[in-house]
Scaffold this active site. Structure first.
Site, mmCIF file in Angstrom:
data_model
loop_
_atom_site.group_PDB
_atom_site.id
_atom_site.type_symbol
_atom_site.label_atom_id
_atom_site.label_comp_id
_atom_site.label_asym_id
_atom_site.label_seq_id
_atom_site.Cartn_x
_atom_site.Cartn_y
_atom_site.Cartn_z
ATOM 1 N N ASN A 1 0.818 -0.823 0.672
ATOM 2 C CA ASN A 1 0.529 0.274 -0.126
ATOM 3 C C ASN A 1 0.820 1.410 -0.288
ATOM 4 O O ASN A 1 1.942 1.413 0.838
ATOM 5 C CB ASN A 1 -1.170 0.448 1.222
ATOM 6 C CG ASN A 1 -2.639 -1.084 1.130
ATOM 7 O OD1 ASN A 1 -2.525 -1.446 0.140
ATOM 8 N ND2 ASN A 1 -2.775 -1.260 2.193
ATOM 9 N N ASP B 1 -4.064 -6.110 1.778
ATOM 10 C CA ASP B 1 -5.513 -7.319 1.893
ATOM 11 C C ASP B 1 -5.185 -8.767 1.864
ATOM 12 O O ASP B 1 -5.855 -9.551 2.301
ATOM 13 C CB ASP B 1 -6.325 -7.217 1.490
ATOM 14 C CG ASP B 1 -7.209 -5.929 2.359
ATOM 15 O OD1 ASP B 1 -7.235 -5.307 3.351
ATOM 16 O OD2 ASP B 1 -7.532 -4.994 1.320
ATOM 17 N N LYS C 1 12.988 -15.259 -9.246
ATOM 18 C CA LYS C 1 12.569 -13.740 -9.496
ATOM 19 C C LYS C 1 11.957 -14.336 -10.893
ATOM 20 O O LYS C 1 12.415 -15.243 -12.041
ATOM 21 C CB LYS C 1 13.460 -12.938 -10.723
ATOM 22 C CG LYS C 1 13.325 -11.725 -10.957
ATOM 23 C CD LYS C 1 13.499 -10.916 -12.167
ATOM 24 C CE LYS C 1 13.522 -9.668 -12.938
ATOM 25 N NZ LYS C 1 15.056 -8.780 -13.527
ATOM 26 N N ASP D 1 -6.864 -10.608 9.379
ATOM 27 C CA ASP D 1 -7.346 -9.897 9.877
ATOM 28 C C ASP D 1 -6.816 -9.236 11.686
ATOM 29 O O ASP D 1 -7.623 -9.724 12.316
ATOM 30 C CB ASP D 1 -8.574 -9.817 9.754
ATOM 31 C CG ASP D 1 -9.328 -8.071 9.804
ATOM 32 O OD1 ASP D 1 -9.597 -7.616 10.904
ATOM 33 O OD2 ASP D 1 -10.831 -8.086 9.110
ATOM 34 N N LYS E 1 -15.586 -5.353 12.207
ATOM 35 C CA LYS E 1 -14.100 -5.541 12.892
ATOM 36 C C LYS E 1 -14.539 -5.770 15.025
ATOM 37 O O LYS E 1 -14.242 -6.196 14.809
ATOM 38 C CB LYS E 1 -13.762 -4.298 12.435
ATOM 39 C CG LYS E 1 -12.822 -4.005 10.831
ATOM 40 C CD LYS E 1 -12.314 -4.762 10.345
ATOM 41 C CE LYS E 1 -11.479 -4.800 8.953
ATOM 42 N NZ LYS E 1 -10.743 -5.778 8.049
#
Length: 398
Positions: free
Chosen positions: A208, A276, A286, A304, A341
């Site tokens: 992210n 996620d 590679k 999570d 959650k």
């Protein structure tokens, strides 16, 4: 809060030294006693007369002043204060501190002291970002030196970036926190931060867009308030917070294991931007191009972490805070996430590209709790962190 506290103020050589005069005035307003020490370079920017006039005490400068050595030796001077503040702390002065040099009064005082030290760095952006300075900062933090700033902004030299000395009132606030028994004293708080890197092969990964700056700011603010902070971070660009126990991880699975290993805690703040998904079977070699054929990647869902901690039975933190970085329907999506959650609070923010928040220096958040949605004005990430830390302290004390 600062009444009759004794501050030894070391003024380094830089244009930001002019702020030290305002700093002295603000400290004296609050009842603190200030003993100023000027480096030779510092005296090029502010005069001993102006400094001593505002402080109401003699300004010290010379290590080899025999009169001063007879009346107030450098050992006594270094240990008679409640706190030593270095403002501005130049790259040269911090290098001396990091390497234990003592060739003038200021550096000798800093080496001879057993008093807590707070530094306010001030230098050109290139000097602040130089690898040597980064190493010295890391060393000083490891030695227990506290930092306030530097801020980001326009320099006297005309360049822009991190390196501006914190404003006098910011330094006063840091001094008050350093000398106070904070509201979170005795509390253990977990903070996660940064991205996670999920390997595709040895050279590629999924991640992210997170600098880790907000997580670092939160951990620092909690530590300033007296908390025992455990900081679990992915491979973030941001500096690691001083005063915290640092746990470095790379993947979501490693972060999950680290979080489980540091329990129990009184509160947990999950500011990390955890990926996620991960590649179910990352390649050990590679992945090569194959005549234009696109490789197929099979994904698996990562653990999570927020939900796992929120839904713990025995040992659940008293307060669990999650983050929701959204690009549309921010409040609705974040509220749904909190319900799903089962955490106590969600800190929602809009990270659409046009906001400049992801990777920027400011944030605009909404705190979502049982009481509803409370939107805060856009402010610097450090200010968001201090406001959140204050709310955490209030919640744990309720």
């Amino acid at each position: 809060m600062l009444t009759d506290k004794r501050i030894l103020l070391i003024i380094g050589g830089g244009i930001a030294a002019f702020k030290s005069l305002e700093l002295i005035r603000r400290l004296r307003e609050r009842g603190a006693w200030v003993t100023p020490v000027l480096t030779r370079a510092g005296a090029e920017f502010v005069t001993p007369l102006s400094v001593s006039s505002l402080a109401g005490e003699k300004a010290y400068a010379d290590l080899f002043d025999l009169t001063d050595e007879a009346e107030m030796g450098h050992i006594q001077l270094s240990r008679s204060a409640d706190l030593i503040v270095v403002a501005p702390a130049t790259a040269d002065l911090m290098a001396k501190m990091a390497h234990g040099l003592a060739n003038d009064l200021a550096s000798t005082l800093l080496l001879a002291t057993d008093t807590p030290v707070l530094v306010a760095p001030a230098m050109n952006v290139r000097m602040w970002e130089h690898p040597a300075t980064r190493r010295n900062v890391s060393t000083l933090r490891g030695d227990g030196i506290s930092f306030v700033g530097p801020n980001e902004g326009e320099m006297a030299c005309g360049e822009y970036g991190p390196g501006r000395m914190s404003e006098p009132l910011e330094i006063v606030a840091a001094i008050e926190m350093a000398l106070a028994e904070g509201p979170l004293t005795g509390r253990r708080v977990l903070v996660t931060s940064g991205p996670t890197h999920e390997p595709i092969d040895p050279v590629r990964y999924i991640a992210n867009r997170s600098s880790g700056a907000q997580g670092t700011a939160i951990a620092r603010a909690l530590a300033v308030m007296g908390a025992d902070v455990v900081f679990v971070t992915g491979p973030a660009e941001a500096d690691r917070p001083e005063g915290a126990h640092i746990v470095e991880v790379e993947t979501a699975a490693e972060m999950m294991a680290a979080v489980q290993s540091v329990m129990p805690v009184d509160a947990a703040v999950f500011a990390a931007a955890v990926a996620d998904w991960r590649v179910a079977s990352a390649s050990d070699s590679k992945i090569k191009k194959n005549n234009g054929k696109i490789p197929t990647l099979d994904f698996a869902e990562n653990p999570d972490i927020l939900a796992s901690v929120s839904q713990m039975g025995t040992g659940r933190p008293d307060l669990v805070v999650g983050f929701a970085a959204e690009t549309d329907d921010v409040i609705a999506n974040a509220t749904a996430k909190r319900t799903r959650k089962q955490c106590d609070w969600i800190i929602a923010n809009d990270v659409s590209p046009e906001t400049g928040i992801m990777g920027g220096t400011e944030n605009a958040v909404t705190l979502i709790s049982d009481e509803g949605a409370e939107t805060w004005p856009r402010m610097g990430k450090d200010e968001v962190a201090h406001q959140l830390a204050s709310r955490i302290a209030d919640a744990l004390d309720a």
